[in-house]
Motif scaffolding. Structure first.
Motif, mmCIF file in Angstrom:
data_model
loop_
_atom_site.group_PDB
_atom_site.id
_atom_site.type_symbol
_atom_site.label_atom_id
_atom_site.label_comp_id
_atom_site.label_asym_id
_atom_site.label_seq_id
_atom_site.Cartn_x
_atom_site.Cartn_y
_atom_site.Cartn_z
ATOM 1 N N UNK A 1 43.979 14.808 98.269
ATOM 2 C CA UNK A 1 43.829 13.484 97.652
ATOM 3 C C UNK A 1 43.154 13.557 96.304
ATOM 4 N N UNK A 2 43.383 12.502 95.537
ATOM 5 C CA UNK A 2 42.627 12.299 94.306
ATOM 6 C C UNK A 2 42.121 10.861 94.383
ATOM 7 N N UNK A 3 40.880 10.625 93.957
ATOM 8 C CA UNK A 3 40.364 9.248 93.931
ATOM 9 C C UNK A 3 40.488 8.720 92.515
ATOM 10 N N UNK A 4 41.095 7.555 92.387
ATOM 11 C CA UNK A 4 41.123 6.900 91.077
ATOM 12 C C UNK A 4 40.743 5.436 91.272
ATOM 13 N N UNK A 5 39.755 5.006 90.558
ATOM 14 C CA UNK A 5 39.249 3.628 90.668
ATOM 15 C C UNK A 5 39.035 3.245 92.136
ATOM 16 N N UNK A 6 38.407 4.149 92.863
ATOM 17 C CA UNK A 6 38.068 3.867 94.252
ATOM 18 C C UNK A 6 39.230 3.929 95.224
ATOM 19 N N UNK A 7 40.412 4.206 94.719
ATOM 20 C CA UNK A 7 41.609 4.222 95.565
ATOM 21 C C UNK A 7 42.009 5.674 95.857
ATOM 22 N N UNK A 8 42.236 5.991 97.140
ATOM 23 C CA UNK A 8 42.709 7.334 97.510
ATOM 24 C C UNK A 8 44.182 7.449 97.184
ATOM 25 N N UNK A 9 44.551 8.522 96.508
ATOM 26 C CA UNK A 9 45.966 8.757 96.215
ATOM 27 C C UNK A 9 46.339 10.147 96.688
ATOM 28 N N UNK A 10 47.460 10.243 97.375
ATOM 29 C CA UNK A 10 47.874 11.534 97.927
ATOM 30 C C UNK A 10 48.652 12.307 96.872
ATOM 31 N N UNK A 11 48.224 13.535 96.627
ATOM 32 C CA UNK A 11 48.901 14.362 95.615
ATOM 33 C C UNK A 11 49.686 15.488 96.274
ATOM 34 N N UNK A 12 49.286 15.853 97.495
ATOM 35 C CA UNK A 12 50.007 16.918 98.207
ATOM 36 C C UNK A 12 49.880 16.712 99.705
ATOM 37 N N UNK A 13 50.853 17.221 100.428
ATOM 38 C CA UNK A 13 50.823 17.170 101.891
ATOM 39 C C UNK A 13 51.247 18.521 102.446
ATOM 40 N N UNK B 1 40.586 17.249 93.002
ATOM 41 C CA UNK B 1 41.219 17.108 94.318
ATOM 42 C C UNK B 1 40.191 17.200 95.437
ATOM 43 N N UNK B 2 40.412 16.416 96.491
ATOM 44 C CA UNK B 2 39.585 16.461 97.691
ATOM 45 C C UNK B 2 40.507 16.537 98.904
ATOM 46 N N UNK B 3 39.965 16.956 100.026
ATOM 47 C CA UNK B 3 40.772 17.077 101.234
ATOM 48 C C UNK B 3 40.419 15.987 102.227
ATOM 49 N N UNK B 4 41.446 15.513 102.908
ATOM 50 C CA UNK B 4 41.210 14.604 104.035
ATOM 51 C C UNK B 4 41.747 15.295 105.275
ATOM 52 N N UNK B 5 40.894 15.475 106.283
ATOM 53 C CA UNK B 5 41.322 16.161 107.504
ATOM 54 C C UNK B 5 42.524 15.436 108.110
ATOM 55 N N UNK B 6 43.571 16.075 108.626
ATOM 56 C CA UNK B 6 43.713 17.527 108.612
ATOM 57 C C UNK B 6 44.518 18.074 107.431
ATOM 58 N N UNK B 7 45.373 17.243 106.821
ATOM 59 C CA UNK B 7 46.354 17.894 105.948
ATOM 60 C C UNK B 7 46.640 17.197 104.632
ATOM 61 N N UNK B 8 45.784 16.259 104.230
ATOM 62 C CA UNK B 8 46.080 15.550 102.981
ATOM 63 C C UNK B 8 45.255 16.099 101.829
#
Ligand code: BT5
Length: 272
Positions: free
Chosen positions: A124-136, A115-122
């Motif tokens: 994310x997980x990266x799969x095949x170069x695509x950002x996917x939101x796993x939690x908000x 998991x990685x964070x995107x400011x401010x509140x996402x």
């Protein structure tokens, strides 16, 4: 024991794993609510204690920021709201959302989800170069509270055991769940208990060692050090290089002419 899709969330199940002192000690578990944030707000107005936690198996009107909605089907995910009734300096208040992301990301990393964070509140997980939101995360301030203290509700939606085909078409390429990432189901009650423990520690640390917490956010966050576009409220956007965070957690954006903006609300798009 790992539950099957149909097993219900129970307060007893969460309590049996809970090691916190404050968060989740008053615990309300519902099969279905409109929004756990809304229930926590109502409890706050009725004078509920610091750390009161609301969990639901499903939400009929799960909410995101700016009037957006949060997909909240039953039996599969975590929908959780924590009430914080404590003396929070203004600078710390704005960090609540950011450090909550840190706890969620750490819980995911412990399960093997990158998991990685995107400011401010996402989250994310990266799969095949695509950002996917796993939690908000949705932090809302409670008005009209019986105490004089600033009171906030911290809402977390975490896609847990949902399978990819359960996502509606419009989210299928942009959302994911723990199960979709690691190929197995996880025990939601245990995950809620461990998340609450980490959150309790993070909120305490935020008072004691803000620099340490900021460093942890930067370590897990992909936004700082990237070229970004920020979609602002209305139809405006700004682009630039995200150089760091201000004392209150605002994102510092250096524009092409060298001018630095401090962004306090907006949707970030990571540019290549
Ligand atoms: C958020 O909003 O990311 C905050 C979500 C907070 C949800 C929790 S659940 C418990 C508590 N009670 C509530 O009522 N809310 C909180 P935002 O950044 O505005 O993102 C919303 C956008 O994410 C939507 O417009 C969709 O594009 C997308 N989305 C909606 N549901 C999703 C899901 N389950 N998984 C991934 N993406 C989703």
């Amino acid at each position: 024991m790992i539950p099957d899709d149909r097993s219900a969330l129970t307060a007893a199940g969460i309590r049996s794993s809970l090691k916190t002192h404050v968060l989740g000690r008053a615990l309300h578990v519902h099969q279905e609510v409109e929004s756990t944030n809304q229930v926590a707000m109502a409890l706050a107005q009725a004078g509920a204690a610091d750390g009161t936690t609301v969990v639901a198996d499903a939400q009929t009107q799960g909410r995101g920021r700016l009037g957006r909605s949060w997909l909240s089907p039953p039996h599969s995910n975590i929908y959780l709201s924590v009430l914080l009734v404590r003396t929070l300096p203004r600078v710390i208040l704005s960090w609540i959302s950011l450090v909550t992301g840190v706890s969620v990301a750490r819980a995911l990393l412990a399960l093997g989800v990158n998991a990685r964070l995107k400011w401010p509140n996402d989250v994310l997980v990266y799969r095949e170069g695509q950002e996917r939101k796993i939690a908000g995360i949705l932090v809302e301030t409670v008005g009209d509270h019986p105490s004089d203290k600033p009171v906030v509700v911290v809402g977390i939606g975490l896609n847990t055991n949902l399978v990819e085909s359960d996502f509606p078409e419009h989210l299928r390429r942009t959302a994911t769940s723990i199960r979709a990432e690691i190929g197995r189901m996880v025990d939601r009650e245990q995950l809620i208990a461990s998340l609450l423990l980490d959150l309790e520690e993070m909120y305490t640390e935020l008072h004691a060692d803000q620099a340490g917490v900021v460093a942890e956010f930067i370590r897990l966050c992909d936004t700082v050090g990237k070229r970004v576009r920020i979609d602002l409220v209305g139809d405006h956007h700004v682009t630039g290089f995200a150089t760091g965070l201000a004392e209150d957690g605002a994102l510092r954006l250096q524009q092409a002419d060298g001018h630095i903006l401090e962004i306090r609300a907006g949707d970030v798009v990571h540019l290549r």
